[in-house]
Design an enzyme around this catalytic site. Structure first.
Site, mmCIF file in Angstrom:
data_model
loop_
_atom_site.group_PDB
_atom_site.id
_atom_site.type_symbol
_atom_site.label_atom_id
_atom_site.label_comp_id
_atom_site.label_asym_id
_atom_site.label_seq_id
_atom_site.Cartn_x
_atom_site.Cartn_y
_atom_site.Cartn_z
ATOM 1 N N ARG A 19 3.941 -99.693 29.389
ATOM 2 C CA ARG A 19 4.731 -99.613 30.617
ATOM 3 C C ARG A 19 3.911 -100.128 31.804
ATOM 4 O O ARG A 19 4.073 -101.253 32.250
ATOM 5 C CB ARG A 19 5.207 -98.157 30.851
ATOM 6 C CG ARG A 19 6.411 -98.035 31.767
ATOM 7 C CD ARG A 19 6.090 -98.261 33.212
ATOM 8 N NE ARG A 19 5.179 -97.239 33.736
ATOM 9 C CZ ARG A 19 4.582 -97.337 34.917
ATOM 10 N NH1 ARG A 19 4.798 -98.389 35.699
ATOM 11 N NH2 ARG A 19 3.744 -96.394 35.321
ATOM 12 N N ASP A 20 2.993 -99.334 32.268
ATOM 13 C CA ASP A 20 2.199 -99.697 33.449
ATOM 14 C C ASP A 20 1.410 -100.988 33.196
ATOM 15 O O ASP A 20 1.342 -101.883 34.054
ATOM 16 C CB ASP A 20 1.241 -98.529 33.765
ATOM 17 C CG ASP A 20 0.612 -98.625 35.137
ATOM 18 O OD1 ASP A 20 0.496 -99.734 35.674
ATOM 19 O OD2 ASP A 20 0.211 -97.583 35.669
ATOM 20 N N HIS A 210 -3.401 -89.685 36.602
ATOM 21 C CA HIS A 210 -3.242 -91.119 36.360
ATOM 22 C C HIS A 210 -4.143 -91.798 37.390
ATOM 23 O O HIS A 210 -3.810 -91.851 38.569
ATOM 24 C CB HIS A 210 -1.749 -91.445 36.564
ATOM 25 C CG HIS A 210 -1.363 -92.882 36.449
ATOM 26 N ND1 HIS A 210 -0.309 -93.285 35.667
ATOM 27 C CD2 HIS A 210 -1.848 -94.012 37.028
ATOM 28 C CE1 HIS A 210 -0.167 -94.601 35.770
ATOM 29 N NE2 HIS A 210 -1.081 -95.069 36.588
ATOM 30 N N HIS A 212 -6.462 -94.889 38.745
ATOM 31 C CA HIS A 212 -6.790 -96.320 38.692
ATOM 32 C C HIS A 212 -8.275 -96.530 38.963
ATOM 33 O O HIS A 212 -8.936 -95.692 39.585
ATOM 34 C CB HIS A 212 -5.922 -97.100 39.678
ATOM 35 C CG HIS A 212 -4.548 -97.379 39.141
ATOM 36 N ND1 HIS A 212 -3.889 -98.569 39.323
ATOM 37 C CD2 HIS A 212 -3.711 -96.605 38.407
ATOM 38 C CE1 HIS A 212 -2.718 -98.522 38.731
ATOM 39 N NE2 HIS A 212 -2.571 -97.343 38.174
ATOM 40 N N CYS A 243 -1.258 -102.605 40.707
ATOM 41 C CA CYS A 243 -0.215 -102.224 41.654
ATOM 42 C C CYS A 243 0.101 -103.467 42.468
ATOM 43 O O CYS A 243 -0.803 -104.119 42.994
ATOM 44 C CB CYS A 243 -0.718 -101.107 42.568
ATOM 45 S SG CYS A 243 0.419 -100.725 43.911
ATOM 46 N N ASN A 252 -5.517 -99.632 35.512
ATOM 47 C CA ASN A 252 -5.653 -98.232 35.141
ATOM 48 C C ASN A 252 -7.039 -97.984 34.550
ATOM 49 O O ASN A 252 -7.724 -98.917 34.134
ATOM 50 C CB ASN A 252 -4.595 -97.899 34.082
ATOM 51 C CG ASN A 252 -3.198 -97.970 34.656
ATOM 52 O OD1 ASN A 252 -2.798 -97.109 35.410
ATOM 53 N ND2 ASN A 252 -2.458 -99.018 34.307
HETATM 54 ZN ZN ZN Z 1 -1.193 -97.048 36.815
#
Ligand code: ZN
Length: 310
Positions: A19-20, A210, A212, A243, A252
């Site tokens: 996903r991310d 979560h 980064h 992002c 991440n």
């Molecule tokens: Zn992330």
């Protein structure tokens, strides 16, 4: 060592590569490549996965195959708990229709980022959350709170803002929370302070982090959270992700770097490092050759004969 008294003996990893990680890749990743990575992650022992995102395909074309990805996971990976990101009622509806048991509902702690990221005010986000809870009572809702530690527009986020938004979200049906350092500006002392404040006000609310790695503090912040008793982290293979409001930023915290640290500290994760690195190799070969994760670029465990895998 200071802080070890609360340290969990095991950590649950929610892998967010698909996903991310993938959402931030511009070139289309064929569905079969996404599935090959997901299968490899599951084979490495991943038991919870944010597998895709139910967003407008116009806004995020990369996630246009969300329903197909979920269908594959449901048919072939029954051991994996599935989560999908959904930013609004429409997304939640599509996720529920696809058979996803849990959604990550995204709201930014900072109003400016919420507006820029999902084009909503806090009020709009909160009323949509309530509507999702009413429309889909069996759908688990994890509040994925962005910009908890800092915002590209508003600077450092006051912890009171985080607590307020969490309180309002829990009232409207959020059953767990992930605190996200969306642009990677948290520091370890701040992470510990925010976690302590959240745990004090919501002692029974399941909590994940979560983090980064924008400024190289991903693992330091992970350790600070661990020492504050957090036992659930969202990470991505190879440190993929980023992002759109922090261009050029590293992504991440990488799953394999975090798992390497945890295993060497004697904290179990249930992941097989060698197999996880095979998944990272697929990501590197088929998705992005320039992955920022450290371990995958250095030597693997097996090449260090004095380490043993946990
Ligand atoms: Zn992330």
């Amino acid at each position: 060592m200071h802080g070890t008294e609360h340290m969990p003996t095991s950590v649950r990893v929610t892998d967010i590569t698909a996903r991310d990680g993938f959402q931030n890749i511009k070139e289309w990743i064929p569905t079969e490549v996404k599935i090959a990575v997901i299968d490899a992650l599951a084979a490495a022992g991943v038991r919870k996965m944010e597998a895709t995102s139910f967003v407008s395909p116009k806004a995020v074309p990369q996630m246009a195959d969300a329903a197909q990805v979920i269908e594959h996971c449901r048919n072939h990976l029954p051991q994996v708990e599935l989560v999908a990101l959904a930013p609004n009622l429409r997304g939640a509806e599509n996720a529920a229709k696809a058979g996803v048991p849990e959604i990550s509902y995204v709201v930014s702690a900072s109003a400016a980022h919420n507006k820029a990221n999902i084009n909503r005010t806090h009020d709009e986000s909160l009323s949509d959350l309530a509507a999702i809870g009413e429309a889909f009572p069996s759908l688990k809702i994890n509040l994925s709170m962005s910009t908890v530690f800092g915002c590209p527009f508003d600077g450092e986020t006051p912890v009171e803002k985080v607590l307020w938004l969490l309180e309002e979200s829990v009232k409207r049906g959020a059953g767990s929370v992930t605190l996200c350092d969306t642009i990677g500006v948290a520091n370890p002392r701040q992470v510990a302070a925010v976690v302590e404040a959240v745990k004090a006000q919501f002692p029974r609310l399941p909590l994940a982090l979560h983090l980064h790695d924008t400024h190289g503090m991903g693992l330091a912040n992970t350790l600070a959270a661990l020492q504050a008793g957090v036992d659930c982290f969202e990470t991505a293979a190879g440190g993929l992700g980023g992002c759109p409001f922090a261009p050029g930023a590293a992504g991440n915290t990488s799953t394999e770097d975090m798992v390497n640290m945890l295993h060497r500290m004697g904290v179990a994760t249930g992941l097989d490092m060698e197999k996880y690195l095979s998944a990272v190799a697929i990501v590197r070969e088929k998705v992005n050759p320039a992955i920022p994760g450290r371990l995958a670029s250095a030597r693997t465990y097996s090449e260090f004969c004095f380490f043993s895998c946990a």
